[in-house]
Design an enzyme around this catalytic site. Structure first.
Site, PDB file in Angstrom:
ATOM      1  N   GLN A  78      -4.997  -1.086   9.669  1.00  0.00           N
ATOM      2  CA  GLN A  78      -4.835  -2.420   9.084  1.00  0.00           C
ATOM      3  C   GLN A  78      -5.383  -3.476  10.045  1.00  0.00           C
ATOM      4  O   GLN A  78      -5.038  -3.485  11.228  1.00  0.00           O
ATOM      5  CB  GLN A  78      -3.346  -2.671   8.777  1.00  0.00           C
ATOM      6  CG  GLN A  78      -3.060  -3.990   8.085  1.00  0.00           C
ATOM      7  CD  GLN A  78      -3.638  -4.086   6.667  1.00  0.00           C
ATOM      8  OE1 GLN A  78      -3.749  -3.087   5.963  1.00  0.00           O
ATOM      9  NE2 GLN A  78      -4.001  -5.282   6.254  1.00  0.00           N
ATOM     10  N   ASP A 120     -11.173   3.020   4.132  1.00  0.00           N
ATOM     11  CA  ASP A 120     -11.641   1.634   3.997  1.00  0.00           C
ATOM     12  C   ASP A 120     -13.168   1.543   3.974  1.00  0.00           C
ATOM     13  O   ASP A 120     -13.721   0.509   3.602  1.00  0.00           O
ATOM     14  CB  ASP A 120     -11.152   0.801   5.191  1.00  0.00           C
ATOM     15  CG  ASP A 120      -9.884   0.024   4.900  1.00  0.00           C
ATOM     16  OD1 ASP A 120      -9.702  -0.388   3.748  1.00  0.00           O
ATOM     17  OD2 ASP A 120      -9.102  -0.177   5.839  1.00  0.00           O
ATOM     18  N   LYS A 125       0.840  -1.204   0.000  1.00  0.00           N
ATOM     19  CA  LYS A 125       0.000   0.000   0.000  1.00  0.00           C
ATOM     20  C   LYS A 125       0.874   1.252   0.000  1.00  0.00           C
ATOM     21  O   LYS A 125       0.592   2.217  -0.709  1.00  0.00           O
ATOM     22  CB  LYS A 125      -0.927  -0.008   1.228  1.00  0.00           C
ATOM     23  CG  LYS A 125      -2.044  -1.047   1.138  1.00  0.00           C
ATOM     24  CD  LYS A 125      -2.823  -1.200   2.450  1.00  0.00           C
ATOM     25  CE  LYS A 125      -3.864  -2.326   2.308  1.00  0.00           C
ATOM     26  NZ  LYS A 125      -4.624  -2.573   3.545  1.00  0.00           N
TER      27      LYS A 125
HETATM   28  N1  GUN Z   1      -6.961  -6.670   6.300  1.00  0.00           N
HETATM   29  C1  GUN Z   1      -7.222  -7.444   5.219  1.00  0.00           C
HETATM   30  N2  GUN Z   1      -7.762  -6.704   4.236  1.00  0.00           N
HETATM   31  C2  GUN Z   1      -7.848  -5.441   4.698  1.00  0.00           C
HETATM   32  C3  GUN Z   1      -8.322  -4.224   4.145  1.00  0.00           C
HETATM   33  O1  GUN Z   1      -8.793  -4.135   3.013  1.00  0.00           O
HETATM   34  N3  GUN Z   1      -8.216  -3.141   4.940  1.00  0.00           N
HETATM   35  C4  GUN Z   1      -7.720  -3.204   6.192  1.00  0.00           C
HETATM   36  N4  GUN Z   1      -7.692  -2.093   6.895  1.00  0.00           N
HETATM   37  N5  GUN Z   1      -7.281  -4.306   6.744  1.00  0.00           N
HETATM   38  C5  GUN Z   1      -7.342  -5.419   5.990  1.00  0.00           C
END
Ligand code: GUN
Length: 283
Positions: free
Chosen positions: A97, A120, A53
């Site tokens: 996350q 998100d 990311k």
């Molecule tokens: N953990 C697994 N996929 C994601 C996601 O798309 N966003 C976040 N914040 N955590 C994750």
């Protein structure tokens, strides 16, 4: 052999477009969009995702900061970090996350994120709006899957879409988006009886169950669109939830793993970051 839904190629194109838009926004507002990722604990997969990311953000001209905290952090300490980011005018997107350590109430912390900065779309504000069919920040994985349907002209209207998995991150928002696109939607989960009888009806099958290669040809209808959200690492190799080799000839379309849904998720995170930035700037 079904047609490959090439998320890698499509995400490259989207990321190029994001870079162009980022440069325009910096020019227009004299400010750089800034995404902050908060990573708690030492989950190896999470670290890999966060690195990807961060790299993608920087390549798109988006400022990226990772705040890394050990698993001994308290709930209150984590909440203070989120509050600080909410108040910081230099921050436009906040991503916590997941998963976070079990002693912290993830629902509570997620809902502390300012909805304007919730890249998100996991907070109740956006979940409710998405369920009502209103404009919302949409979780990146299901949003990326919808972008693939659009790019490959896959019509969803009146189709039977089956979503395997009912997670907050993928299954539930995916079902809402498919419903909004006028598909007829069924969600299956670990307690579903006679799973194959349902999945075999699917014109579109989205699999997000986290079980490597579980879905073989006995689950699918000839010509179905197959979307594989799973990523499992076995002996250093990545596998999806779908047994690609077993189903590829029966499928109409199929996403590979890697190179399908994963890169689209990251591209959508960049898009959502720009959406947050624009919403904040235009308030
Ligand atoms: N953990 C697994 N996929 C994601 C996601 O798309 N966003 C976040 N914040 N955590 C994750």
């Amino acid at each position: 052999m079904g047609k490959i839904l090439d998320g890698k190629a499509l995400s490259k194109k989207i990321r190029k477009d994001v870079k162009v838009e980022t440069d325009e926004l910096i020019e227009k507002y004299g400010k750089t969009p800034h995404l902050v990722v908060v990573l708690v604990g030492d989950d190896a997969a999470s670290e890999t995702y966060v690195n990807s990311k961060e790299r993608a953000s920087k390549k798109a001209g988006i400022k990226s900061t990772v705040i890394k905290k050990g698993s001994s952090i308290t709930e209150n300490e984590l909440i203070s970090i989120i509050q600080g980011l909410n108040e910081d005018d230099d921050v436009h997107g906040i991503l916590l996350q997941l998963p976070i350590p079990k002693h912290i109430d993830s629902e509570k912390v997620i809902n502390m994120i300012d909805p304007l900065k919730d890249v998100d779309g996991f907070s109740n504000h956006h979940v409710a709006r998405l369920n009502k069919g209103l404009d919302a920040l949409v979780p990146c994985t299901p949003l990326g899957i919808m972008e693939m349907f659009k790019a490959y002209d896959i019509d969803l209207e009146g189709k039977h879409a089956v979503v395997m998995g009912r997670s907050q991150i993928v299954g539930k928002p995916m079902a809402s988006l498919l419903l909004k696109a006028n598909a007829t939607v069924t969600v299956t989960h670990s307690r579903t009886k006679d799973m194959k009888a349902i999945t075999k009806q699917a014109d579109v099958l989205v699999v997000a169950i986290g079980k490597a290669k579980m879905v073989d040809e006995s689950y699918i209808k000839e010509g179905a669109v197959l979307i594989d959200v799973g990523i499992s690492r076995i002996d250093g190799k990545l596998y999806g939830d779908i047994d690609f080799e077993a189903v590829k000839d029966k499928a109409g379309y199929i996403t590979p793993v890697p190179g399908g849904v994963g890169p689209m998720t990251i591209a959508m995170l960049l898009k959502n970051t720009l959406t947050c930035f624009k919403n904040i700037m235009n308030q």
